[in-house]
Write a protein that holds these residues in place. Structure first.
Motif, PDB file in Angstrom:
ATOM      1  N   GLU A 145      -5.506  35.079  54.849  1.00 28.54           N
ATOM      2  CA  GLU A 145      -6.521  34.086  54.469  1.00 28.54           C
ATOM      3  C   GLU A 145      -6.543  32.906  55.440  1.00 28.54           C
TER       4      GLU A 145
ATOM      5  N   CYS B 116      -5.746  32.975  58.662  1.00 29.16           N
ATOM      6  CA  CYS B 116      -6.395  33.440  59.897  1.00 29.16           C
ATOM      7  C   CYS B 116      -7.908  33.476  59.718  1.00 29.16           C
ATOM      8  N   GLU B 117      -8.359  33.990  58.587  1.00 32.42           N
ATOM      9  CA  GLU B 117      -9.798  34.076  58.328  1.00 32.42           C
ATOM     10  C   GLU B 117     -10.424  32.696  58.241  1.00 32.42           C
ATOM     11  N   SER B 118      -9.750  31.776  57.589  1.00 33.31           N
ATOM     12  CA  SER B 118     -10.257  30.404  57.456  1.00 33.31           C
ATOM     13  C   SER B 118     -10.315  29.713  58.824  1.00 33.31           C
TER      14      SER B 118
ATOM     15  N   GLU C  95     -10.499  31.163  61.746  1.00 28.01           N
ATOM     16  CA  GLU C  95     -11.533  31.806  62.569  1.00 28.01           C
ATOM     17  C   GLU C  95     -12.928  31.340  62.154  1.00 28.01           C
ATOM     18  N   ARG C  96     -13.153  31.216  60.863  1.00 30.19           N
ATOM     19  CA  ARG C  96     -14.452  30.734  60.366  1.00 30.19           C
ATOM     20  C   ARG C  96     -14.729  29.314  60.882  1.00 30.19           C
ATOM     21  N   ARG C  97     -13.735  28.434  60.809  1.00 29.92           N
ATOM     22  CA  ARG C  97     -13.905  27.061  61.298  1.00 29.92           C
ATOM     23  C   ARG C  97     -14.116  27.054  62.814  1.00 29.92           C
ATOM     24  N   TRP C  98     -13.361  27.896  63.529  1.00 33.80           N
ATOM     25  CA  TRP C  98     -13.520  27.955  64.982  1.00 33.80           C
ATOM     26  C   TRP C  98     -14.940  28.398  65.333  1.00 33.80           C
ATOM     27  N   ARG C  99     -15.470  29.397  64.642  1.00 43.55           N
ATOM     28  CA  ARG C  99     -16.844  29.859  64.908  1.00 43.55           C
ATOM     29  C   ARG C  99     -17.856  28.745  64.649  1.00 43.55           C
ATOM     30  N   GLU C 100     -17.650  27.965  63.599  1.00 40.47           N
ATOM     31  CA  GLU C 100     -18.545  26.834  63.312  1.00 40.47           C
ATOM     32  C   GLU C 100     -18.504  25.816  64.453  1.00 40.47           C
TER      33      GLU C 100
ATOM     34  N   HIS D  85      -9.459  26.783  68.406  1.00 39.01           N
ATOM     35  CA  HIS D  85      -9.108  28.086  68.977  1.00 39.01           C
ATOM     36  C   HIS D  85      -7.619  28.144  69.291  1.00 39.01           C
TER      37      HIS D  85
ATOM     38  N   THR E 155     -20.097  27.328  67.642  1.00 34.65           N
ATOM     39  CA  THR E 155     -21.556  27.362  67.549  1.00 34.65           C
ATOM     40  C   THR E 155     -22.144  25.979  67.810  1.00 34.65           C
TER      41      THR E 155
END
Length: 161
Positions: A95, A97-99, A101-106, A78, A109
């Motif tokens: 791209e 930022c999206e990558s 954010e995707r890793r942070w969400r994983e 984060h 979770t």
């Protein structure tokens, strides 16, 4: 080789990095040392909270550490996401930022699931309490059944004498 023994091979050559340096470290999300440091902070803060004294018991040690490592990794990712998005010209459509954010969400979770197993939110805490209470009831019922069986054996043994 110590820094005292070192001499540059060419002008302006910098000395070798000392053991334990962080010069090549960007954010630490994949660094066992950084994750461990942050995880220890998570554990310390967690055990200072009221109502979670049960987590200090030895049988919770591994689960608490697993949760802390997952939370540490989510926190570090984060931080990296925020750092990148602050310097990013256009966050929407970036791209990286999206990558990130995707890793942070994983990571987030995974940390949330580990926290639920420890009863760190109200619903999972209630479920954990219910499961513990049911386990104690089952243990008490097994003890009572064993005492009853022993009493029956004593009474049966006394009648045959």
């Amino acid at each position: 080789m110590s820094e005292v023994d070192w001499s540059p091979a060419f002008p302006n050559q910098r000395p070798p990095f000392a053991p334990g340096n962080t010069m090549s470290l960007r954010h630490g999300v994949y660094s066992p040392r950084r994750i461990g440091e942050r995880a220890q902070t998570v554990v310390d803060q967690l055990l200072e909270q009221a109502g979670v004294g049960y987590l200090a018991a030895p049988e919770y040690r591994a689960s608490v550490w697993r949760y802390a490592q997952r939370q540490a990794r989510a926190d570090l990712m984060h931080d990296r996401l925020l750092e990148h998005s602050e310097s990013c010209e256009e966050v929407a459509g970036c791209e990286t930022c999206e990558s990130l954010e995707r890793r942070w969400r994983e990571f987030d979770t995974a940390a949330a699931k580990a926290s639920e197993r420890l009863g760190l939110d109200p619903l999972s805490r209630a479920r954990l309490g219910k499961d513990v209470a049911q386990g104690r009831q089952a243990d008490a019922a097994a003890i009572m059944a064993e005492l009853h069986r022993q009493e029956l054996e004593r009474n049966a043994g006394g009648e045959g004498s």
